[in-house]
Each structure stands twice: as structure tokens, then as C-alpha cells.
Motif scaffolding. Structure first.
Motif, mmCIF file in Angstrom:
data_model
loop_
_atom_site.group_PDB
_atom_site.id
_atom_site.type_symbol
_atom_site.label_atom_id
_atom_site.label_comp_id
_atom_site.label_asym_id
_atom_site.label_seq_id
_atom_site.Cartn_x
_atom_site.Cartn_y
_atom_site.Cartn_z
ATOM 1 N N ALA A 115 0.842 -1.196 0.000
ATOM 2 C CA ALA A 115 0.000 0.000 0.000
ATOM 3 C C ALA A 115 0.874 1.243 0.000
ATOM 4 O O ALA A 115 2.024 1.212 0.445
ATOM 5 C CB ALA A 115 -0.928 0.009 1.219
ATOM 6 N N ALA A 132 -3.231 5.365 4.810
ATOM 7 C CA ALA A 132 -3.531 4.907 3.448
ATOM 8 C C ALA A 132 -4.058 6.005 2.533
ATOM 9 O O ALA A 132 -4.861 6.849 2.944
ATOM 10 C CB ALA A 132 -4.541 3.770 3.511
ATOM 11 N N SER A 136 -3.634 0.350 -3.055
ATOM 12 C CA SER A 136 -3.150 -0.856 -2.397
ATOM 13 C C SER A 136 -3.246 -2.030 -3.354
ATOM 14 O O SER A 136 -3.871 -1.938 -4.418
ATOM 15 C CB SER A 136 -3.967 -1.147 -1.131
#
Length: 321
Positions: A115, A132, A136
């Protein structure tokens, strides 16, 4: 007279066809795998970010150094709960508005469970991890979500990323670029169809009417224990396009999605396996290519890789070191 002219021409040809050695570097010039380079607007101080040490930060008053280690950018590790969250890779740093954005990879070697994360700062010293970005991958994904690099194409912020598994893709980001834009889909922009598909580390830079896609090809690491066949080690290639989201071709017109790539820098003299590159427009030097490389006079271990800088000449329409 004739022989001296011939000798001069041979010397000139060797210079034209060769590569310039890296510019001088002082201070801590190793610990430089996958470097990212930026200059702070407020005082002109240079900052270098690199793989490992939870993204190691080095700083210097000039682009040549002396470089000094400061600290880890993300000392607590990434918020992304994947293997590798404490050993972050492949930073990219850029500024949008009044904020600096540091993109990094969370992965482990040989794995597609990856990711791309992001942290922000207003001073390049202190960073807030946001985790994040929405990019990913896992086993079976069309790409490997590492080596993210953000680029503003004049209308949108585009993130290039990927390696080996399907090679290099791009996707539109929100502005500010903390996450992928709603409804955006990833598009493949470069692919090596043969062998191990060893292509990664994409970085887009603009000069004139073209967007230039720089990337690394070949074996990146472990040269001290498993040296590849001559020519199979890291090198830097480029394709270009009038669009930042596709249509990249090399100098011979070969599509970058069909193995295209014009070599910009490769092993020469005591420089071995250059890669992990980026481009920075320096206020004094103009466009420079920065990268890591092995100095064969010192050693081949990953920790010995050094920080390299060369000026780039775009006058022919293609970058020349």
C-alpha cells in the motif's frame, strides 16, 4: 596534424557518448536508497528522504552537502497495518499549496501485499502520518502498489506507482492529494512484457510540451550477495508523452507499455546500478537527475549505496546526463 585531429575527435566522441560522473557529495552520502529531494522555500535548505529507518531524513545547506542525518520522518511506523509498516520504502516528497506531502510504500520484499501511504508537514522537519491513500494491492492484483510519486499535470494531480506485477500505473488523486479521487481508475502507462518485468520507481517530470516518465529497470538490490549478469543491474530509462496519463513512447517511438524505454543513465566507470531516481529543478543548476548508485571502489551492499546528482540537458528533446 591529421593524427592529432583524429585523436581529438575520438576524445570528443567518447565524451559525447559517455556519462558524466555524479557531482561532488559531502557529509552523509550513503543511506540513500530511493532518494527524494526537495528544497525548503523559507531558507533554501535541501532535504533528502530515503528508504529505511522509517524514512530517513538528511539535510544540507547546498545540494552537494555536507549532508547530515536528522531523524526518521515517521518514527512510530505507518498507520497502515501491513508487513513492512516499520520499514518504509521509496519516499516521494512534493509541495502543494503551503503543505509538503511525503508518499511512502508499505510492503515486504517479493510480496504484492502493498500500500502507498502519505504524511504531511509544513516545515519538512515534523511529519503527521495519515496512513492509506487508497492505493493498495494483494496477490492477484494487476499491479504492486509501491513507489508512488505525485505529479501535477496542469489540471490534475496524478500518482504514478507500481512494479514488476503489471509494472507502472497512474491514477488521479484528490486535491489535496491525501486520497485517490472518487471514481478514479488506475491506467497502465508502462510495461516490460519480457523476463521478470523488472520495472519500477516511476517519476514524471515536465519540460517544454512533454511529460517525461523516468523509471528504473533491472535488479535493484543485493549486489553484494547476488550480482546480476552484466547489463541486468539497475539503470534509468525514460519515455515521454504530451499527456501525463498515457501515450508514453521512447526515442525510437516504441510504446512504453510495450517495453519501450530510452536509457538515460546506466553503469559506467565506478558507478554501478544507478536507479531510484527523480528530477528536481534547482534554482542554480537547472534540472538535475538524482538517484542512488553503488560506488564500486567502496562496496556493493545496499547500505553503501550513495546519493548521486547530475545535471540534465533537455535541449535535444530527450534528457541527456
Amino acid at each position: 596534424m591529421k593524427s592529432s585531429i583524429i585523436a581529438s575527435l575520438i576524445g570528443l566522441a567518447a565524451t559525447v557518448m559517455g556519462y558524466a560522473d555524479p557531482m561532488a557529495c559531502s557529509g552523509v552520502c550513503n543511506n540513500a536508497h530511493d532518494p527524494a529531494l526537495i528544497r525548503r522555500d523559507s531558507d533554501g535548505r535541501y532535504y533528502r528522504f530515503s528508504t529505511g529507518g522509517k524514512i530517513a531524513i538528511h539535510s544540507a545547506k547546498t545540494i552537494n552537502g555536507p549532508w547530515t542525518y536528522l531523524r526518521a520522518a515517521i518514527p512510530a511506523g505507518s498507520k497502515i497495518n501491513l508487513a513492512g509498516k516499520d520499514d518504509l520504502w521509496a519516499p516521494d516528497v512534493t509541495k502543494f499549496g503551503d503543505t509538503y506531502y511525503l508518499f511512502y510504500s508499505v510492503s515486504s520484499f517479493g510480496s504484492q501485499n502493498s500500500a502507498i501511504g502519505v504524511a504531511t508537514s509544513t516545515d519538512l522537519d515534523n511529519w503527521t502520518d495519515h496512513g492509506a491513500t487508497g492505493i493498495s494491492s494483494k496477490a492477484g492484483s494487476p499491479y504492486n502498489a509501491i513507489d508512488g510519486a505525485a505529479y501535477y499535470d496542469g489540471s490534475n494531480i496524478v500518482m504514478s506507482f507500481g512494479s514488476f506485477w503489471g509494472d507502472i500505473y497512474s491514477v488521479k488523486m484528490n486535491n489535496p492529494p491525501l486520497t485517490v479521487a472518487s471514481g478514479a481508475t488506475s491506467t497502465r502507462i508502462a510495461y516490460k512484457p519480457s523476463g521478470t518485468h523488472a520495472q519500477e520507481g516511476a517519476f514524471i517530470a515536465k519540460n517544454g510540451n512533454y511529460h517525461y516518465l523516468f523509471f528504473s529497470v533491472g535488479q535493484c538490490c543485493g549486489f553484494d550477495t547476488s550480482k546480476p549478469a552484466a547489463g541486468a543491474e539497475y539503470k534509468i530509462q525514460v519515455c515521454r508523452s504530451t499527456s501525463a496519463t498515457g501515450g508514453f513512447v521512447d526515442k525510437s517511438g516504441v510504446s512504453c507499455t510495450n517495453g519501450g524505454g530510452t536509457t538515460v543513465l546506466e553503469s559506467h566507470g565506478w558507478v554501478y546500478g544507478p536507479g531510484g531516481q527523480g528530477v528536481y529543478w534547482d534554482p542554480t543548476l537547472g534540472p538535475v537527475l538524482y538517484y542512488h548508485y553503488v560506488d564500486t571502489r567502496i562496496g556493493y551492499a545496499d547500505g553503501q549505496k550513495k546519493f548521486g546528482i547530475n545535471k540534465i540537458d533537455f535541449s535535444s528533446g530527450w534528457p541527456v546526463v
